[in-house]
Design a protein around this motif. Structure first.
Motif, mmCIF file in Angstrom:
data_model
loop_
_atom_site.group_PDB
_atom_site.id
_atom_site.type_symbol
_atom_site.label_atom_id
_atom_site.label_comp_id
_atom_site.label_asym_id
_atom_site.label_seq_id
_atom_site.Cartn_x
_atom_site.Cartn_y
_atom_site.Cartn_z
ATOM 1 N N SER A 10 0.539 -1.253 0.064
ATOM 2 C CA SER A 10 -0.045 0.175 -0.087
ATOM 3 C C SER A 10 0.743 1.219 0.162
ATOM 4 C CB SER A 10 -0.962 -0.142 1.364
ATOM 5 O OG SER A 10 -0.288 -0.068 2.335
ATOM 6 N N GLU A 11 2.094 1.316 0.763
ATOM 7 C CA GLU A 11 2.806 2.390 0.524
ATOM 8 C C GLU A 11 3.499 2.764 -0.509
ATOM 9 O OE1 GLU A 11 5.444 -0.961 1.208
ATOM 10 O OE2 GLU A 11 3.661 -0.341 2.037
ATOM 11 N N GLU A 12 3.313 2.054 -1.665
ATOM 12 C CA GLU A 12 3.868 1.978 -2.967
ATOM 13 C C GLU A 12 2.760 2.457 -4.049
ATOM 14 O OE1 GLU A 12 6.584 -0.899 -4.209
ATOM 15 O OE2 GLU A 12 7.823 -0.554 -2.684
ATOM 16 N N LYS A 13 1.743 2.823 -3.622
ATOM 17 C CA LYS A 13 0.436 3.070 -4.598
ATOM 18 C C LYS A 13 0.752 4.430 -5.314
ATOM 19 C CE LYS A 13 -2.963 0.206 -2.363
ATOM 20 N NZ LYS A 13 -4.054 0.384 -1.368
ATOM 21 N N GLU A 14 1.433 5.291 -4.757
ATOM 22 C CA GLU A 14 1.500 6.472 -5.516
ATOM 23 C C GLU A 14 2.340 6.267 -6.722
ATOM 24 O OE1 GLU A 14 1.030 10.476 -5.855
ATOM 25 O OE2 GLU A 14 0.214 9.300 -4.228
ATOM 26 N N ARG A 15 3.229 5.509 -6.755
ATOM 27 C CA ARG A 15 4.178 5.599 -7.960
ATOM 28 C C ARG A 15 3.447 4.697 -9.123
ATOM 29 N NH1 ARG A 15 9.141 1.436 -6.568
ATOM 30 N NH2 ARG A 15 7.865 -0.415 -6.823
ATOM 31 N N THR A 16 2.440 4.181 -8.848
ATOM 32 C CA THR A 16 1.588 3.270 -9.814
ATOM 33 C C THR A 16 0.619 4.175 -10.750
ATOM 34 O OG1 THR A 16 -0.351 2.720 -8.601
ATOM 35 C CG2 THR A 16 1.885 1.352 -8.521
ATOM 36 N N ARG A 17 0.413 5.555 -10.487
ATOM 37 C CA ARG A 17 -0.470 5.922 -11.163
ATOM 38 C C ARG A 17 -0.221 6.249 -12.685
ATOM 39 N NH1 ARG A 17 -2.247 11.060 -6.709
ATOM 40 N NH2 ARG A 17 -3.356 9.594 -5.130
ATOM 41 N N GLY A 18 1.068 6.858 -12.802
ATOM 42 C CA GLY A 18 1.335 7.041 -14.258
ATOM 43 C C GLY A 18 1.141 5.716 -15.363
ATOM 44 N N PRO A 382 -5.353 -0.743 -9.832
ATOM 45 C CA PRO A 382 -6.255 -0.058 -8.925
ATOM 46 C C PRO A 382 -6.955 -0.957 -7.974
ATOM 47 C CG PRO A 382 -7.144 0.196 -11.108
ATOM 48 C CD PRO A 382 -5.861 -0.687 -11.262
ATOM 49 N N ASP A 383 -7.195 -0.445 -6.847
ATOM 50 C CA ASP A 383 -8.119 -1.073 -5.645
ATOM 51 C C ASP A 383 -9.505 -1.395 -6.527
ATOM 52 O OD1 ASP A 383 -6.073 -0.821 -3.650
ATOM 53 O OD2 ASP A 383 -6.890 0.920 -2.890
ATOM 54 N N PRO A 384 -9.620 -3.000 -6.780
ATOM 55 C CA PRO A 384 -10.770 -3.074 -7.324
ATOM 56 C C PRO A 384 -11.905 -3.012 -6.553
ATOM 57 C CG PRO A 384 -9.577 -5.150 -6.545
ATOM 58 C CD PRO A 384 -8.790 -3.878 -6.184
ATOM 59 N N GLU A 385 -12.991 -2.544 -7.378
ATOM 60 C CA GLU A 385 -14.336 -2.448 -6.719
ATOM 61 C C GLU A 385 -15.113 -3.989 -6.759
ATOM 62 O OE1 GLU A 385 -18.696 -0.076 -7.299
ATOM 63 O OE2 GLU A 385 -17.026 0.164 -9.013
ATOM 64 N N LEU A 386 -15.556 -4.290 -5.541
ATOM 65 C CA LEU A 386 -15.842 -5.728 -5.307
ATOM 66 C C LEU A 386 -17.373 -5.746 -4.939
ATOM 67 C CD1 LEU A 386 -12.836 -6.641 -2.861
ATOM 68 C CD2 LEU A 386 -13.105 -7.232 -5.241
ATOM 69 N N PRO A 387 -18.047 -6.826 -5.426
ATOM 70 C CA PRO A 387 -19.387 -6.878 -5.165
ATOM 71 C C PRO A 387 -19.578 -7.276 -3.613
ATOM 72 C CG PRO A 387 -18.514 -8.976 -6.205
ATOM 73 C CD PRO A 387 -17.168 -7.937 -6.325
#
Length: 649
Positions: A10-18, A382-387
């Motif tokens: 979770s601490e590395e999510k920022e760098r995945t946006r690009g 990205p964080d998946p939207e789950l049913p």
């Protein structure tokens, strides 16, 4: 019902946006090309393809080229008059233009997705771009038309600030002085060929530390690119400017912005400012990895006691970070930590669980009531939207390629009804998605066992996932006895060849307008005066030879210092001083000939020009009533010990 999320990334999510942004930007093309053939996922490969096309077409048209500058333009025109040869010339030009565009797109993709951390690849890529621009500029000079003349003039002006370079060469280009320019012309020819060979070496360095690099795009995409390039080359044949000898000043020339973007700055800034811009921008590009710091994940850990030397991890690593070496008499997998980027793909290769990573979640394989579905999602997903109202276990892994088939088998047997894999469309680590699909389709070791029904598995790529599609997968009935089954992949897989070629053709055609826009560096309505020549002034001091040995004494006096000269320009009507500049001899001791070069835009109809040596005022040269003409410029040279007017050739 419950949702269990295991996420150590979770601490590395920022760098995945690009990376996510670029995939969403590229995905619409996948509907036409399919993911594997998507041009935006093959930018580097297409750039190399275009370079190869430019080289092959260049070798062909060189057969018909006359390297003598007096006949170069005629040979190019004769080439263009032949349908096939003209077509090959156009292919050579447009493939070169497109090469610059795809290199820049590849560079932009690397910046957006933060893949510039590998310094050797990044810096070699920047260098290759600069070399390609040099190759293009030297190629334009070889045509020896008005654009070539302007290119030579601007290049000479740019290098005139260097002490070893003769600034009068700029005037020689304008005056069509082929005796002087001929040597420069041959240097351009040599550079055009030599730098092309150097580019091959740079490309090799660029991919040197990458395992299994994609040098070229897939074969179908190669075919689409070649067809599209061939079509635009038929529709928009390249034409030369008028020959260089037609006039002195290239008042209106076509401008290829893909190679001449830097030259336009010479219209806006001084020569010294242009050097600062070029050097500054080049250094800035090279140090981007140091400015925008981005740490790789921690390297994996390999337990040598568990390693069975199967070699799969070494073969699967995208960065050649694992070698099979002999330690203590046993063959083991040995990690090179400085090469490892922490993708964890090797974890998915190891059935013995000998490889671990601090960000790889611990998979709970304890007996429990089966969950409805177990999700494995890539850290770049990205964080998946789950049913809702479902029992879902969610593991977030560094890369989808790090998922072990053995773990999934145990999950299906004891812990979960189905398993879904959420992956990038274009794997950030290049091979993770490919290896994962191959393993679960039983095409690559470690294989997903045929004892388990693979139809309980499904891989969703970034743009193909939604909670509705996940529910649809969970609602599908699976016959337990129907084995081995096959995992389904939700991705862009179909290709539409006609539309694929059409889109590439339209995109390639957009290159054409900027490859031949008209730009004016000299205003034909203005009166421009050029004073341009080499001058050897009178010796002012001589070297005192104190050697007693006869063979060490010079037969003629050795010049220690020469006189500087003063150039003055007066109005013929009013005798007012318009311009004054002192020129000093070159060399540390000021004992070498000097180059006189001055370019002035004047309002006067006529001027008087005076050249006087400062140490010997009696030694002066004067040219009176020099009539200034509009459009083609007025050139004053030093010939037969006098200042004279040089006419157009």
């Amino acid at each position: 019902m419950s949702k269990h999320i295991h996420d150590n990334t979770s601490e590395e999510k920022e760098r995945t946006r690009g990376h996510r942004f670029f995939q969403r930007l590229s995905s619409p093309l996948g509907k036409i090309y399919g993911t594997n053939l998507n041009p935006l996922y093959n930018l580097g490969g297409i750039a190399i393809l275009l370079f190869v096309i430019a080289c092959i077409s260049g070798i062909y048209i060189f057969i018909f080229y006359n390297i003598n500058p007096r006949h170069a333009w005629d040979s190019v025109e004769a080439m263009s008059a032949n349908i096939f040869n003209g077509w090959m010339r156009t292919i050579h030009r447009y493939s070169s233009d497109l090469l610059v565009i795809f290199i820049l797109l590849h560079l932009a993709h690397t910046l957006i997705t933060s893949k510039f951390k590998r310094l050797v690849s990044w810096i070699s890529g920047v260098i290759s771009f600069l070399i390609v621009v040099i190759i293009g500029v030297t190629g334009f000079i070889l045509v020896w038309d008005q654009k070539a003349k302007l290119t030579g003039y601007l290049t000479a002006r740019l290098f005139s600030t260097l002490p070893i370079f003769d600034p009068s060469i700029a005037g020689a280009f304008l005056m069509n002085d082929l005796d002087t320019v001929g040597g420069f012309f041959k240097v351009a020819l040599f550079g055009h060929i030599a730098f092309s060979l150097i580019t091959v070496i740079i490309i090799w360095i660029h991919v040197l530390r990458i395992s299994k690099p994609k040098i070229f795009p897939p074969k179908k995409l190669i075919l689409y690119c070649v067809i599209a390039l061939g079509i635009i080359s038929i529709l928009f044949p390249v034409k030369s400017d008028p020959p260089a000898q037609v006039s002195n000043l290239p008042t209106e020339t076509t401008f290829d912005w893909y190679y001449y973007f830097g030259y336009y700055l010479m219209k806006l800034f001084s020569v010294n400012q242009n050097w600062l811009i070029m050097i500054g921008s080049g250094l800035l590009l090279c140090i981007i990895p140091y400015i925008i710091k981005r740490k790789n994940r921690a390297p994996v850990f390999i337990d040598p006691d568990k390693c069975d030397a199967c070699n799969l991890c070494s073969y699967d690593c995208p960065y050649e970070a694992i070698d099979m070496l002999t330690r203590n008499g046993k063959r083991k997998a040995i990690l090179s930590p400085y090469k490892c980027v922490g993708c964890g793909i090797c974890i998915g290769s190891c059935d013995e669980h000998a490889i671990s990573h601090p960000q790889f979640p611990v998979v709970n394989l304890a007996l429990r009531e089966k969950a409805d579905v177990t999700l494995y999602s890539c850290s770049y997903f990205p964080d998946p939207e789950l049913p809702g109202n479902l029992d879902i276990v969610h593991y977030r892994v560094p890369c989808i390629g790090s998922v072990m088939p053995g773990d999934v088998q145990q999950l299906l047997e004891h812990n979960s009804q189905k398993v879904a894999l959420l992956s990038c469309e274009d794997c950030y680590y290049r091979l993770g998605k490919t290896w994962a699909i191959s393993r679960f389709l039983r095409k690559r070791a470690p294989l997903f066992s045929k004892k388990y029904n693979a139809s309980k598995l499904k891989l969703f790529t970034l743009t193909q996932y939604s909670k509705e599609k996940l529910l649809g997968f969970l609602d599908q009935q699976v016959e337990e006895d129907k084995r081995p089954g096959k995992m389904t992949v939700a991705d862009h897989e179909k290709t539409r060849p006609f539309f694929a070629v059409l889109i590439l053709t339209v995109c390639f055609a957009l290159v054409v307008p900027l490859s031949s826009t008209v730009v004016r560096f000299f205003n034909p309505a203005e009166k421009t005066l050029f004073v341009n020549f080499k001058y050897i002034s009178t010796p002012q001091e001589y070297e005192q030879n104190k050697s007693l040995a006869k063979h060490m004494q010079s037969a003629t006096p050795v010049v220690k210092k020469r006189s500087s000269v003063m150039l003055k320009i007066f109005s013929s009507q009013t005798n007012d001083l318009i311009f004054e500049k002192e020129f000093t001899p070159r060399g540390v001791r000021q004992d070498i000939a000097m180059f006189i070069y001055t370019q002035l835009t004047l309002k006067e109809d006529a001027v008087n020009i005076e050249l006087r040596e400062t140490a010997f005022p009696e030694k002066q040269y004067r040219l009176n009533h020099v009539q200034l003409k509009k459009g083609d410029g007025t050139f004053v040279v030093f010939k037969d010990n006098n200042l004279v007017l040089a006419g157009a050739n």
